[in-house]
Design a protein around this motif. Structure first.
Motif, mmCIF file in Angstrom:
data_model
loop_
_atom_site.group_PDB
_atom_site.id
_atom_site.type_symbol
_atom_site.label_atom_id
_atom_site.label_comp_id
_atom_site.label_asym_id
_atom_site.label_seq_id
_atom_site.Cartn_x
_atom_site.Cartn_y
_atom_site.Cartn_z
ATOM 1 N N UNK A 14 0.865 -1.217 -0.070
ATOM 2 C CA UNK A 14 -0.110 0.028 -0.154
ATOM 3 C C UNK A 14 0.892 1.370 -0.102
ATOM 4 N N UNK A 15 0.150 2.248 0.291
ATOM 5 C CA UNK A 15 0.783 3.750 0.192
ATOM 6 C C UNK A 15 -0.023 4.583 0.995
ATOM 7 N N UNK A 16 0.639 5.653 1.340
ATOM 8 C CA UNK A 16 0.171 6.632 2.400
ATOM 9 C C UNK A 16 0.848 8.013 2.360
ATOM 10 N N UNK A 17 0.368 8.712 3.444
ATOM 11 C CA UNK A 17 1.279 10.016 3.754
ATOM 12 C C UNK A 17 1.586 9.840 5.039
ATOM 13 N N UNK A 18 2.503 10.668 5.316
ATOM 14 C CA UNK A 18 3.262 10.863 6.793
ATOM 15 C C UNK A 18 3.772 12.194 7.086
ATOM 16 N N UNK A 19 3.646 12.860 8.389
ATOM 17 C CA UNK A 19 4.086 14.078 8.544
ATOM 18 C C UNK A 19 4.408 13.837 10.102
ATOM 19 N N UNK A 20 5.177 14.938 10.566
ATOM 20 C CA UNK A 20 5.490 15.114 11.807
ATOM 21 C C UNK A 20 6.489 16.099 12.192
ATOM 22 N N UNK A 44 13.562 22.544 16.467
ATOM 23 C CA UNK A 44 12.370 21.911 16.048
ATOM 24 C C UNK A 44 11.987 22.098 14.539
ATOM 25 N N UNK A 45 11.866 21.192 14.024
ATOM 26 C CA UNK A 45 11.675 21.345 12.501
ATOM 27 C C UNK A 45 10.525 20.299 12.060
ATOM 28 N N UNK A 46 10.166 20.252 10.814
ATOM 29 C CA UNK A 46 9.050 19.400 10.528
ATOM 30 C C UNK A 46 9.082 18.584 9.097
ATOM 31 N N UNK A 47 8.423 17.601 8.780
ATOM 32 C CA UNK A 47 8.474 16.967 7.727
ATOM 33 C C UNK A 47 7.128 16.475 7.341
ATOM 34 N N UNK A 48 6.862 16.320 5.749
ATOM 35 C CA UNK A 48 5.639 15.803 5.303
ATOM 36 C C UNK A 48 6.042 15.374 4.052
ATOM 37 N N UNK A 49 5.433 14.062 3.698
ATOM 38 C CA UNK A 49 5.762 13.380 2.553
ATOM 39 C C UNK A 49 4.904 12.160 2.317
ATOM 40 N N UNK A 50 5.361 11.365 1.415
ATOM 41 C CA UNK A 50 4.570 10.048 1.022
ATOM 42 C C UNK A 50 5.443 8.658 1.325
ATOM 43 N N UNK A 51 4.570 7.543 1.457
ATOM 44 C CA UNK A 51 5.410 6.291 1.551
ATOM 45 C C UNK A 51 4.658 5.448 0.912
ATOM 46 N N UNK A 58 7.540 -8.970 6.969
ATOM 47 C CA UNK A 58 8.911 -8.399 6.692
ATOM 48 C C UNK A 58 8.239 -7.498 5.598
ATOM 49 N N UNK A 59 8.794 -6.244 5.581
ATOM 50 C CA UNK A 59 8.470 -5.387 4.685
ATOM 51 C C UNK A 59 9.496 -4.363 4.319
ATOM 52 N N UNK A 60 9.516 -3.832 3.085
ATOM 53 C CA UNK A 60 10.164 -2.779 2.478
ATOM 54 C C UNK A 60 9.296 -1.334 2.403
ATOM 55 N N UNK A 61 9.964 -0.252 2.821
ATOM 56 C CA UNK A 61 8.975 0.831 3.128
ATOM 57 C C UNK A 61 9.986 2.078 2.553
ATOM 58 N N UNK A 62 9.765 2.439 1.174
ATOM 59 C CA UNK A 62 10.448 3.506 0.733
ATOM 60 C C UNK A 62 9.494 4.669 0.956
ATOM 61 N N UNK A 63 10.319 6.049 1.285
ATOM 62 C CA UNK A 63 9.734 7.018 1.405
ATOM 63 C C UNK A 63 10.139 8.377 0.825
ATOM 64 N N UNK A 64 9.499 9.275 0.341
ATOM 65 C CA UNK A 64 9.868 10.523 -0.289
ATOM 66 C C UNK A 64 9.190 11.731 0.559
ATOM 67 N N UNK A 65 9.965 12.598 1.496
ATOM 68 C CA UNK A 65 9.573 13.359 2.420
ATOM 69 C C UNK A 65 10.335 14.637 2.201
ATOM 70 N N UNK A 66 9.676 15.987 2.306
ATOM 71 C CA UNK A 66 10.097 17.345 2.476
ATOM 72 C C UNK A 66 10.383 17.463 3.795
ATOM 73 N N UNK A 83 15.126 17.274 0.614
ATOM 74 C CA UNK A 83 14.501 16.003 0.165
ATOM 75 C C UNK A 83 14.973 14.875 0.766
ATOM 76 N N UNK A 84 14.078 14.175 1.640
ATOM 77 C CA UNK A 84 14.777 12.922 2.297
ATOM 78 C C UNK A 84 14.054 11.793 1.713
ATOM 79 N N UNK A 85 14.806 10.518 1.202
ATOM 80 C CA UNK A 85 14.469 9.516 0.754
ATOM 81 C C UNK A 85 14.767 7.964 1.615
#
Length: 184
Positions: A14-20, A44-51, A58-66, A83-85
Motif C-alpha cells: 500500500x501507500x500513504x502520507x506521513x508528517x511530523x 524543532x523542524x517538521x517533515x511531510x511526504x509519501x510512503x 517483513x516489509x520494505x518501505x520507501x519514502x519521499x519526504x520534504x 528532500x529525504x528518501x
C-alpha cells in the motif's frame, strides 16, 4: 476501493502520507538535548511526504519526504530544507509494533544561516541511516526514529566585510523524528 487500500496498507502492500516533527541536535546529541531543555522550540523542524509499503511481516518501505530543520549555534540560527528518501526494511515484532532500519538518501534544497543563503555546502547529496520503532492501527500509524548522516558535509561561512576567519558548521542530520501516517 479506498477502504480496501487503507486496510491493505497496514497489512501488506500500500501507500500513504506521513508528517511530523523533527528534533535536530548540534554536536553531541545528549549534551544538545540538555542545553535545549530550557528552550524546547529552538531545534524543532517538521517533515511531510509519501510512503509505500511492500510486504506484511517483513516489509520494505520507501519514502519521499520534504524536511525542514532548524539548529541554533550560540545565538545564531541555521535552517535547512531538503528532500529525504529513506529506504526502510522492517519486521513486525509484536502485534501492531514493528522495528525498522535502512539508509536515507538526502538532497539539500536550500540552507540559510542568520538570514544569509548558504551556497557553499560541500555536498548537496548525502547518505544517512534511519532506525526506529512504529505501531500501526487500521490505517493510522505512529513511529519514532533516529536519523544520523553518514556522509561528512560542512557549510562554510566567510564574512569578508569584517575580516573574520572562516566558520564551518557540520550539516549532517542528527535528529529524532516523530511521525504520524495515514494509509490512502
Amino acid at each position: 476501493m479506498a477502504f480496501t487500500l487503507a486496510a491493505n496498507a497496514q497489512n501488506g502492500n500500500g501507500f500513504g502520507i506521513r508528517a511530523g516533527l523533527n528534533y535536530n541536535a548540534n554536536g553531541d546529541y545528549f549534551e544538545s538535548v540538555g542545553d535545549n531543555a530550557q528552550h524546547p522550540d529552538r531545534n524543532i523542524g517538521f517533515h511531510a511526504g509519501l510512503y509505500g509499503k511492500i510486504g506484511d511481516r517483513f516489509y520494505f518501505k520507501p519514502e519521499v519526504v520534504y524536511t525542514q530543520t532548524k539548529s541554533e549555534y550560540d545565538s545564531n540560527e541555521f535552517k535547512m530544507q531538503k528532500i529525504d528518501a529513506p529506504l526502510l526494511f522492517g519486521v513486525k515484532v509484536l502485534g501492531p509494533v514493528s522495528v525498522f532500519a535502512g539508509p536515507s538518501l538526502q538532497y539539500i534544497l536550500d540552507s540559510e544561516f542568520e538570514g544569509i543563503t548558504v551556497d557553499n555546502i560541500e555536498n548537496d547529496f548525502t547518505v544517512g541511516l534511519n532506525f526506529g520503532i512504529g505501531a500501526n492501527f487500521n490505517g493510522f500509524g505512529v513511529d519514532l526514529r533516529y536519523e544520523r548522516g553518514l556522509s561528512e558535509n560542512e557549510a562554510t561561512f566567510v564574512n569578508d566585510s569584517v575580516g573574520l576567519p572562516t566558520s564551518r558548521i557540520d550539516t549532517r542530520p542528527d535528529q529524532l523524528i516523530l511521525s504520524v501516517s495515514f494509509a490512502l
